[in-house]
Design a protein around this motif. Structure first.
Motif, mmCIF file in Angstrom:
data_model
loop_
_atom_site.group_PDB
_atom_site.id
_atom_site.type_symbol
_atom_site.label_atom_id
_atom_site.label_comp_id
_atom_site.label_asym_id
_atom_site.label_seq_id
_atom_site.Cartn_x
_atom_site.Cartn_y
_atom_site.Cartn_z
ATOM 1 N N ASP A 98 44.978 25.924 21.878
ATOM 2 C CA ASP A 98 45.046 27.357 22.114
ATOM 3 C C ASP A 98 46.405 27.791 22.649
ATOM 4 O OD1 ASP A 98 42.495 27.867 21.250
ATOM 5 O OD2 ASP A 98 41.584 27.707 23.232
ATOM 6 N N LEU A 99 47.135 26.880 23.288
ATOM 7 C CA LEU A 99 48.433 27.229 23.845
ATOM 8 C C LEU A 99 49.379 27.767 22.764
ATOM 9 C CD1 LEU A 99 50.361 27.331 26.242
ATOM 10 C CD2 LEU A 99 50.990 24.951 25.747
ATOM 11 N N GLU A 100 49.330 27.173 21.583
ATOM 12 C CA GLU A 100 50.200 27.627 20.487
ATOM 13 C C GLU A 100 49.817 29.040 20.055
ATOM 14 O OE1 GLU A 100 53.250 27.122 17.487
ATOM 15 O OE2 GLU A 100 52.781 26.189 19.414
ATOM 16 N N ALA A 101 48.524 29.310 19.938
ATOM 17 C CA ALA A 101 48.069 30.651 19.560
ATOM 18 C C ALA A 101 48.432 31.671 20.630
ATOM 19 C CB ALA A 101 46.566 30.646 19.323
ATOM 20 N N ASP A 102 48.291 31.285 21.899
ATOM 21 C CA ASP A 102 48.655 32.200 22.987
ATOM 22 C C ASP A 102 50.149 32.533 22.946
ATOM 23 O OD1 ASP A 102 46.075 32.288 23.915
ATOM 24 O OD2 ASP A 102 46.355 30.682 25.382
ATOM 25 N N THR A 103 50.978 31.549 22.588
ATOM 26 C CA THR A 103 52.419 31.775 22.494
ATOM 27 C C THR A 103 52.741 32.776 21.393
ATOM 28 O OG1 THR A 103 52.861 29.532 23.280
ATOM 29 C CG2 THR A 103 54.667 30.684 22.184
ATOM 30 N N TRP A 104 52.094 32.628 20.247
ATOM 31 C CA TRP A 104 52.310 33.572 19.154
ATOM 32 C C TRP A 104 51.906 34.985 19.582
ATOM 33 C CZ3 TRP A 104 55.124 33.345 14.979
ATOM 34 C CH2 TRP A 104 55.388 32.118 14.361
ATOM 35 N N VAL A 105 50.764 35.115 20.250
ATOM 36 C CA VAL A 105 50.282 36.429 20.681
ATOM 37 C C VAL A 105 51.268 37.067 21.658
ATOM 38 C CG1 VAL A 105 48.478 37.634 21.979
ATOM 39 C CG2 VAL A 105 47.857 35.915 20.281
ATOM 40 N N LYS A 106 51.751 36.281 22.609
ATOM 41 C CA LYS A 106 52.681 36.794 23.611
ATOM 42 C C LYS A 106 53.977 37.285 22.969
ATOM 43 C CE LYS A 106 55.280 35.417 27.728
ATOM 44 N NZ LYS A 106 55.565 34.316 28.688
ATOM 45 N N LEU A 107 54.551 36.484 22.063
ATOM 46 C CA LEU A 107 55.815 36.852 21.439
ATOM 47 C C LEU A 107 55.657 38.028 20.483
ATOM 48 C CD1 LEU A 107 57.315 33.299 20.792
ATOM 49 C CD2 LEU A 107 57.958 34.937 22.566
ATOM 50 N N LEU A 108 54.553 38.059 19.731
ATOM 51 C CA LEU A 108 54.310 39.181 18.828
ATOM 52 C C LEU A 108 54.125 40.478 19.611
ATOM 53 C CD1 LEU A 108 51.939 37.455 16.253
ATOM 54 C CD2 LEU A 108 54.081 38.618 15.683
ATOM 55 N N ASP A 109 53.389 40.400 20.697
ATOM 56 C CA ASP A 109 53.177 41.579 21.535
ATOM 57 C C ASP A 109 54.499 42.061 22.127
ATOM 58 O OD1 ASP A 109 51.161 43.379 22.919
ATOM 59 O OD2 ASP A 109 52.183 42.519 24.654
ATOM 60 N N GLN A 110 55.333 41.131 22.515
ATOM 61 C CA GLN A 110 56.625 41.477 23.120
ATOM 62 C C GLN A 110 57.557 42.136 22.127
ATOM 63 O OE1 GLN A 110 58.652 38.515 25.678
ATOM 64 N NE2 GLN A 110 60.393 38.725 24.294
ATOM 65 N N GLU A 111 57.622 41.609 20.898
ATOM 66 C CA GLU A 111 58.559 42.124 19.907
ATOM 67 C C GLU A 111 58.054 43.357 19.178
ATOM 68 O OE1 GLU A 111 61.594 41.085 19.547
ATOM 69 O OE2 GLU A 111 61.327 39.505 21.035
ATOM 70 N N CYS A 112 56.743 43.460 18.977
ATOM 71 C CA CYS A 112 56.191 44.541 18.150
ATOM 72 C C CYS A 112 55.765 45.762 18.944
ATOM 73 C CB CYS A 112 54.989 44.045 17.355
ATOM 74 S SG CYS A 112 55.335 42.624 16.317
ATOM 75 N N ILE A 113 55.358 45.566 20.187
ATOM 76 C CA ILE A 113 54.789 46.672 20.956
ATOM 77 C C ILE A 113 55.643 47.023 22.163
ATOM 78 C CG2 ILE A 113 52.763 47.460 22.245
ATOM 79 C CD1 ILE A 113 51.076 45.649 20.464
ATOM 80 N N LEU A 114 55.907 46.057 23.031
ATOM 81 C CA LEU A 114 56.647 46.350 24.252
ATOM 82 C C LEU A 114 58.074 46.773 23.980
ATOM 83 C CD1 LEU A 114 55.409 43.524 26.651
ATOM 84 C CD2 LEU A 114 54.637 45.888 26.500
ATOM 85 N N SER A 115 58.726 46.163 22.984
ATOM 86 C CA SER A 115 60.123 46.495 22.694
ATOM 87 C C SER A 115 60.271 47.921 22.194
ATOM 88 C CB SER A 115 60.685 45.526 21.653
ATOM 89 O OG SER A 115 59.985 45.647 20.437
ATOM 90 N N GLN A 116 59.216 48.473 21.570
ATOM 91 C CA GLN A 116 59.288 49.849 21.067
ATOM 92 C C GLN A 116 59.285 50.857 22.205
ATOM 93 O OE1 GLN A 116 56.256 50.572 18.135
ATOM 94 N NE2 GLN A 116 56.741 48.733 16.976
ATOM 95 N N THR A 117 58.747 50.478 23.360
ATOM 96 C CA THR A 117 58.722 51.378 24.502
ATOM 97 C C THR A 117 59.922 51.195 25.411
ATOM 98 O OG1 THR A 117 57.456 49.812 25.848
ATOM 99 C CG2 THR A 117 56.211 51.338 24.475
ATOM 100 N N GLY A 118 60.772 50.178 25.115
ATOM 101 C CA GLY A 118 61.962 49.948 25.907
ATOM 102 C C GLY A 118 61.685 49.209 27.199
#
Length: 313
Positions: A98-118
């Motif tokens: 699950d650690l690998e899946a959690d890493t993908w989720v964290k990075l995708l969330d960071q690049e796709c959602i959080l980065s859009q809000t600055g």
């Protein structure tokens, strides 16, 4: 030929669920962050070897992601989903823990959602009141591929009193390229496109740049008004200089770092010459200097009822 790795956030093998067949296929995917090369995206390759050699891939743009989360083990172990604004969902799973899946989720969330809000970049807000006034009018355009630039596709085009700016469509904090208006050779529009020719003094060098847009006429008018104002300003300065030195020996020129294109604008400020859009592109700035001149009033009348949409500076 290996692919560029400068904007890669994460890559590796995952299993992707086919929407039509429901089959989980093992593929090599690459998550790329938003950069001058393009917007945030996922690239899907058949295997790692294909990716390392720059082979064929399918791309999923991630500028409309609304949520990235883990899914229950009843669907599949080590799985997660990417949800889009159009209600589409892409499901992926990892073969390892699950650690690998959690890493993908964290990075995708960071690049796709959080980065859009600055919230991630920590960069100063360029949309402060002074700059926001300058950027208040931007045009959605589609930049056609050109060997002069590594980027193409959907962008934001902005015209100011001095420059044409190109901004990333998904992250307005990223400036892709700047063209000084004084370095443009000619520009024109039609109902579906705006086009200009850049001179050698631009950061992109010489070349034609085309943009698909439904606002080509509006962009044309802004560029024309700005270049005409620059030409008038230079002409006014030139007249004042000539008047003050008419009865004197001209002093030595200490600073001759004036572009050929700017000199051409000064010398031909009494009017801007027209060039039919189907004429061949001239390869020398000196030819632009020798362009035919028309009175200023006539040039403005031509702009209001023009038949040819090309303008040479």
């Amino acid at each position: 030929m290996a692919t560029d790795t400068g904007d890669i956030v994460k890559q590796g093998y995952v299993r992707i669920c086919s929407r039509k067949l429901g089959i989980w296929q093992r593929r090599w995917i690459v998550l790329r962050r938003t950069s001058s090369k393009g917007t945030c995206r996922l690239e899907k390759y058949l295997d790692e070897k294909t990716a390392s050699h720059g082979g064929v891939f399918k791309m999923t743009v991630l500028n409309a992601v609304t949520n990235v989360c883990r899914v229950t083990t009843s669907i599949r172990k080590h799985a997660f989903s990417i949800c889009f604004q159009d209600s589409a969902t892409k499901c992926l799973s990892c073969d390892s823990a699950d650690l690998e899946a959690d890493t993908w989720v964290k990075l995708l969330d960071q690049e796709c959602i959080l980065s859009q809000t600055g919230l991630v970049t920590g960069e100063p807000d360029i949309l402060s009141p002074g700059i926001q006034k300058e950027l208040q009018e931007q045009f959605h355009v589609y930049l056609m591929p050109t060997p002069k630039l590594d980027v193409f596709g959907e962008c934001l085009l902005q015209v100011t009193h001095e420059n044409i700016y190109l901004w990333d469509a998904t992250n307005p904090r990223i400036k892709l390229v700047t063209w000084p208006l004084t370095a443009l050779r000619r520009y024109g529009s039609d109902p579906t496109k705006f086009t200009f020719e850049a001179g050698r003094h631009c950061c992109t060098g010489e070349g034609l740049f085309g943009f698909y847009t439904l606002e080509g006429e509006k962009i044309y008018c802004k560029v024309h008004q700005a270049t005409l104002a620059i030409a008038r300003a230079h002409y006014k300065v030139k007249k004042q200089t000539d008047k003050s030195t008419s009865n004197k020996e001209p002093p030595p020129i200490k600073n001759a770092a004036v572009s050929h294109t700017t000199l051409a604008m000064v010398n031909s400020c009494e009017g801007l010459s027209s060039l039919p859009i189907n004429n061949q592109t001239e390869s020398s700035v000196d030819k632009n200097v020798a362009a035919a001149r028309v009175p200023l009033a006539e040039a403005e009348e031509t702009r209001n009822g023009r038949k040819s949409l090309w303008r040479r500076i």
